[in-house]
Design an enzyme around this catalytic site. Structure first.
Site, PDB file in Angstrom:
ATOM      1  N   CYS A   1       0.824  -1.218  -0.114  1.00  0.00           N
ATOM      2  CA  CYS A   1      -0.166   0.092  -0.047  1.00  0.00           C
ATOM      3  C   CYS A   1       0.794   1.277   0.148  1.00  0.00           C
ATOM      4  O   CYS A   1       1.641   1.278   0.774  1.00  0.00           O
ATOM      5  CB  CYS A   1      -0.992   0.050   1.181  1.00  0.00           C
ATOM      6  SG  CYS A   1      -1.610   1.390   1.671  1.00  0.00           S
TER       7      CYS A   1
ATOM      8  N   CYS B   1       0.819   3.171   3.315  1.00  0.00           N
ATOM      9  CA  CYS B   1       1.431   2.449   4.191  1.00  0.00           C
ATOM     10  C   CYS B   1       2.819   2.601   4.170  1.00  0.00           C
ATOM     11  O   CYS B   1       3.706   2.758   5.102  1.00  0.00           O
ATOM     12  CB  CYS B   1       0.959   0.913   4.325  1.00  0.00           C
ATOM     13  SG  CYS B   1      -0.725   0.443   4.549  1.00  0.00           S
TER      14      CYS B   1
ATOM     15  N   ASP C   1      22.473   9.245 -34.638  1.00  0.00           N
ATOM     16  CA  ASP C   1      23.762   9.203 -35.014  1.00  0.00           C
ATOM     17  C   ASP C   1      23.652   8.267 -36.025  1.00  0.00           C
ATOM     18  O   ASP C   1      23.136   7.090 -35.874  1.00  0.00           O
ATOM     19  CB  ASP C   1      24.704   8.971 -33.806  1.00  0.00           C
ATOM     20  CG  ASP C   1      26.175   8.720 -33.923  1.00  0.00           C
ATOM     21  OD1 ASP C   1      26.504   9.580 -34.605  1.00  0.00           O
ATOM     22  OD2 ASP C   1      26.431   7.636 -33.641  1.00  0.00           O
TER      23      ASP C   1
END
Length: 692
Positions: free
Chosen positions: A12, A15, A392
């Protein structure tokens, strides 16, 4: 002292924030950083594992040292939350059965509901009450107020249903977050923990942490390579999919580099260790991916700011719903308190808070398993918004290994002598064109050259027999005869890079080298257009004629040639101003300024290349351009899913809140809406694991 830990049971986001706050308040802790996505903790201080677990006791969080092997996961049914949920269900069903028979909440039904609440929700109530006394209003606090309120107004049955459904939601959320994190956990487990080291003529099995750089290890057919190294003896095909995402095994012989976690398929290999266990490419990938999962994407930062004001607003709305109608319009207190409690339950911000991180964690982990290292949620989101891609040329659109195609002498030196002198000078060069000249001259007797000097973007020079000879690309500053100019133009029209060799003011000869275009380059550029990219640009130091020849063959829209590194930077800025967000694809070393300036810097060939891993925002580990459109597609899919998640999380709650007006929203419907929003968000994010 800085310590790193792994966490178990962290599912959570709220939490996690509370856990971090609790640790920060410990007197022995100076600093703490909690990575929710990777379930990882950094603590600076002297806190013990016991103290850390005590700080997370409110949610049953377990802590172990980073390198400590995790215990095998307990069976699903042994989980305490699952057991509480299952044992509370018979009392819940019995309570509703008694209620059905008696027609009203009898003492027996109330007792059964109370037992169901006590068995299934005692952890929730304990945490919620503790938070309430501390004036900490998180999800569990809101649920506790709702359950106690339901009991006070006599809605024991609905309170018990809320407890049960909340427990189901918690279990499913934890399971889903573990699923999202599994991509990185599976990476951690692919490298062997022991290596067969040759010591004193004997083969000894030792932990990889005890193996030393320079020691030899044996890898038999079918075994995984435990550490990065170079093949000392033997030949075999090695499956590198764990590092690079390549599906085809690569042949390895003496002198070739091998990586920890890759699979030796056929022959036996003797490998000399080149990196410590904690410095292997695999270890760096895991570390960088975990750091990336901790970095908040812009959308997540927005959601976090929104949630900060959202929860107090919901509590205020719930309070107003509960007291205003009875006071202002003479409504029934019991009815409106019930509706206020329903607002509290449906307003839990869990689905909203988790909407972005679960998508970011899943996408970054999924990409890492397929050989694409995305170094943060911000880069993942930006990659989904790019409209232009700059390449490139050398090593990106071409293979990066040019070969000398022709040598023309315009002096008394013949072509072999010219090539011999050029090879002597370029022997010390690291430039691909220089290596091509050395390779072409390998069978010729080389002269002795000293005082080698490299001038960035210009060329090289060296002293042979007391005379200074130079090699540079052909440009307007060097005076050429008509014959020389015609030869230069001829080579350039064929896509070759032209180099001049001279002594003093005199041009002695011309060397033409060309690079091979990657087979996939043209199809990749087309796939980028199909993926929504509006503009492609090639940046190169090559002459315009040879660059144009290669660019047109590949299908590049804009070709910028004869560029110095600073000019590449300026062109990236111009593209950003005119065309929006731009990604620069290069090798991670030569193009560092342009990679840094681009909105997203993408390095080719990250496997074993420290510079690519460190400088780029995204690294294509297999040096495979096919991963580029796939990465952009994944990024765009992630952005789409994040937007869907936020819409689901807020939309479902708004819909549920609207049901309060006619009085249709019950407590169990409210918790079901909250649980449904959370599950929709998580399951929708897990769809990213199916993106090809």
């Amino acid at each position: 002292m800085r310590q790193h830990y792994r966490l178990e049971g962290l599912s959570c986001a709220n939490c996690a924030a509370k856990f971090e706050k609790n640790i920060r308040e410990l007197p022995s802790v100076q600093d703490v950083q909690l990575n929710f996505g990777a379930s990882k903790l950094m603590v600076e201080g002297e806190a013990s594992v016991m103290e850390l677990e005590q700080a997370g006791a409110f949610d049953g969080i377990k802590v172990r040292h980073e390198h400590e092997k995790a215990a095998p996961p307990a069976p699903f049914w042994k989980n305490k939350e699952v057991q509480s949920m299952v044992f509370s269900l018979p009392f819940l069903l019995s309570g509703w059965f008694v209620l059905f028979l008696s027609g009203e909440e009898s003492i027996g039904a109330v007792l059964l509901f109370a037992l169901s609440i006590a068995i299934g929700g005692w952890r929730l109530l304990l945490t919620g009450l503790t938070n309430l006394f501390k004036f900490e209003f998180d999800m569990k606090t809101l649920m506790t107020i709702a359950i106690i309120g339901a009991a006070i107004i006599g809605e024991w049955g609905e309170g018990a249903v809320v407890v049960f459904l909340f427990a189901v939601s918690e279990v499913l959320e934890r399971f889903s977050m573990d699923k999202a994190r599994n991509s990185i956990r599976s990476l951690m487990d692919i490298a062997p923990q022991q290596a067969a080291v040759l010591r004193d003529g004997e083969e000894r099995l030792v932990p990889v942490e005890e193996a030393k750089i320079g020691e030899l290890i044996m890898i038999r057919p079918g075994q995984k390579i435990p550490l990065d190294g170079v093949v000392d003896n033997g030949s075999s095909y090695v499956n590198q999919s764990a590092i690079t995402g390549e599906s085809v095994a690569v042949k390895k012989e003496a002198g070739d580099e091998v990586f920890a976690g890759t699979l030796n398929e056929e022959g036996a290999l003797r490998v000399r260790i080149t990196k410590w266990a904690e410095d292997t490419t695999l270890a760096k990938i895991i570390h960088l991916v975990e750091e990336a999962q901790a970095e908040k994407a812009p959308s997540q930062a927005f959601v976090d700011r929104f949630a900060k004001y959202y929860t107090p607003a919901i509590m205020m709305i719930a309070l107003l719903v509960a007291i205003v109608p009875p006071l202002a319009a003479g409504g029934l207190w019991e009815e409106w308190i019930y509706r206020g409690l329903a607002v509290l339950v449906v307003g839990c911000p869990c689905a909203l808070v988790i909407s972005t991180p679960v998508a970011i964690v899943t996408a970054i982990g999924h990409a890492a398993k397929r050989g694409v290292l995305i170094k943060g949620g911000v880069h993942l989101e930006t990659a989904g918004k790019i409209t232009a891609v700059a390449f490139d040329k050398t090593g990106t659109l071409t293979k990066g290994t040019p070969e000398v195609r022709d040598v023309r002498s315009f002096s008394s030196m013949d072509s072999n002598e010219l090539l011999s002198y050029a090879g002597a000078i370029e022997r010390y060069s690291q430039h691909p064109l220089g290596r091509a000249i050395v390779q072409a001259a390998k069978d010729l007797p080389l002269a002795e050259a000293d005082q080698f000097e490299s001038i960035t973007g210009k060329g090289v020079q060296g002293v042979i027999d007391g005379k200074v000879y130079w090699i540079s690309r052909a440009d307007d500053k060097v005076r050429l005869t008509r014959e020389m100019k015609e030869t230069v133009d001829e080579f350039r029209k064929n896509g070759s890079t032209v180099m001049l060799m001279g002594q003093g003011e005199q041009v002695l000869g011309i060397i033409a080298a060309s690079d091979t275009i990657r087979e996939e380059s043209r199809s990749i550029v087309q796939k980028l257009y199909q993926a929504g990219i509006k503009k492609t640009v090639m940046l190169t130091g090559d002459h315009a004629l040879s660059a144009s020849s290669i660019g047109k063959e590949i299908g590049i829209q804009q070709i910028e040639a004869e560029l110095m590194p600073q000019q590449k930077l300026e062109i990236i800025k111009r593209i950003q101003q005119n065309d929006g967000k731009v990604a620069m694809v290069g090798d991670g070393i030569n193009d560092a300024p342009a990679l840094a300036m681009a909105d997203v810097g993408i390095a080719m060939g990250g496997a074993g290349t420290d510079a690519a891993l460190e400088t780029a925002d995204i690294a294509l580990m297999a040096d495979d351009l096919h991963q580029l459109p796939e990465t952009i597609s994944l990024s765009r899919k992630t952005l789409k899913i994040i937007k869907q998640n936020i819409a689901f999380a807020l939309g479902l709650k708004v819909l549920a809140l609207l049901l309060i007006i006619p009085g249709w929203l019950t407590l169990w419907m409210a918790i079901f809406a909250d649980m449904g929003a959370t599950l929709i968000v998580v399951l929708n994010s897990l769809r990213l694991m199916r993106v090809k």
